[in-house]
Design a protein around this motif. Structure first.
Motif, short mmCIF file in Angstrom:
data_model
loop_
_atom_site.label_atom_id
_atom_site.label_comp_id
_atom_site.label_asym_id
_atom_site.label_seq_id
_atom_site.Cartn_x
_atom_site.Cartn_y
_atom_site.Cartn_z
N VAL A 1 14.33 78.58 -13.78
CA VAL A 1 14.15 78.67 -15.23
C VAL A 1 13.40 79.96 -15.52
O VAL A 1 12.50 80.35 -14.77
N GLY B 1 18.13 77.27 -17.29
CA GLY B 1 17.51 77.13 -18.60
C GLY B 1 16.52 78.23 -18.85
O GLY B 1 16.14 78.98 -17.95
N GLU C 1 12.86 79.23 -21.39
CA GLU C 1 11.74 78.71 -22.18
C GLU C 1 11.09 79.87 -22.92
O GLU C 1 11.35 81.03 -22.65
N PRO D 1 22.01 80.18 -20.99
CA PRO D 1 21.42 78.91 -20.55
C PRO D 1 20.68 78.25 -21.71
O PRO D 1 20.18 78.94 -22.61
N PRO D 2 20.60 76.93 -21.72
CA PRO D 2 19.95 76.24 -22.84
C PRO D 2 18.45 76.46 -22.88
O PRO D 2 17.82 76.73 -21.86
N VAL D 3 17.89 76.33 -24.08
CA VAL D 3 16.45 76.40 -24.26
C VAL D 3 15.87 75.04 -23.89
O VAL D 3 16.28 74.01 -24.43
N LEU D 4 14.91 75.04 -22.96
CA LEU D 4 14.32 73.80 -22.47
C LEU D 4 13.01 73.52 -23.17
O LEU D 4 12.30 74.43 -23.62
#
Length: 236
Positions: A53, A82, A84, A96-99
């Motif tokens: 991440v 992910g 952040e 990538p998705p925001v965690l």
């Protein structure tokens, strides 16, 4: 006519947690990459197969910044699951998705908070080590991570298991998995175990895989340290 009901395929969902390594984008990209490249030269393949991440720590100012960080890491073989510390408006579906809600492996909270507006800033002191003691066997697929200090395992570390420590690693049992010491405190760290069967040993980014470990040390109590940019293994 009798009605016939047909049941579609059953799809099962399970909640499962995985340990991720977090890279912190805490400086200008060019300087950060220069340091990262030096580290990768000493530890090639370290991120292979790892869950990674990227924490932007609120430093990304534009979508182009986010894209460039992701792209530069991808060219170095680091694929992110992910990110952040970035505004959702700077992220699109190709990234990538925001965690949310991630936790550090170990956490230290102090209650002596001061008002920075009225209290002069003092020179930052080195963090005191926060050591971890684990009194059980570490099984295949499990990871123990303590980046703030030493890790002591009273029990064996199975093949496929992984121990990552900011300081030293002590295993009072068989070490058959991966032991990575010195992630924070560098060459001061060491690895100790009572029976060596490791898949990988690393101190301060310098490592040896099972194929590179002398058979004379197999099954023996050993001490692993670094000197002159070389990983040293000695019998105890």
């Amino acid at each position: 006519m009798n009605a016939v009901s047909q049941t579609g395929p059953s799809i099962r969902f399970r909640g499962r947690s995985f340990m991720a390594m977090t890279l912190v984008a805490d400086g200008p990209l060019e300087g950060w990459l220069a340091d990262f490249d030096v580290w990768l030269q000493r530890s090639p393949g370290f991120f292979t197969g790892r869950i990674v991440v990227l924490d932007f720590a609120d430093t990304a100012q534009s979508k182009a910044d986010v894209e460039r960080w992701i792209g530069e890491l991808a060219t170095r073989g680091v694929r992110l699951v992910g990110i952040e510390g970035v505004r959702p408006s700077l992220v699109d579906a190709t990234m990538p998705p925001v965690l949310r809600g991630g936790r550090d492996a170990t956490l230290v909270v102090t209650d002596n908070v001061t008002d920075s507006a009225t209290t002069p800033a003092e020179p930052r002191k080195p963090a005191e080590p926060v050591n971890m003691l684990v009194e059980r066997r570490i099984r295949s697929g499990q990871s123990i991570v303590c980046l703030e200090g030493d890790v002591t395992i009273i029990g064996s570390v199975g093949a496929g298991a992984e121990i990552i420590a900011g300081g030293s690693i002590h295993v009072y049992g068989t070490l058959a998995g991966r032991a990575i010491a010195g992630a924070t405190f560098g060459a001061r760290a060491q690895i100790f175990c009572t029976k060596l069967e490791a898949e990988l040993l690393a101190v301060d980014g310098i490592y040896r895989t099972a194929e590179d470990i002398d058979d004379a040390f197999r099954g023996k109590a050993v001490r692993v340290s670094t000197a002159d940019e070389t990983l040293r293994i000695a019998a105890l």
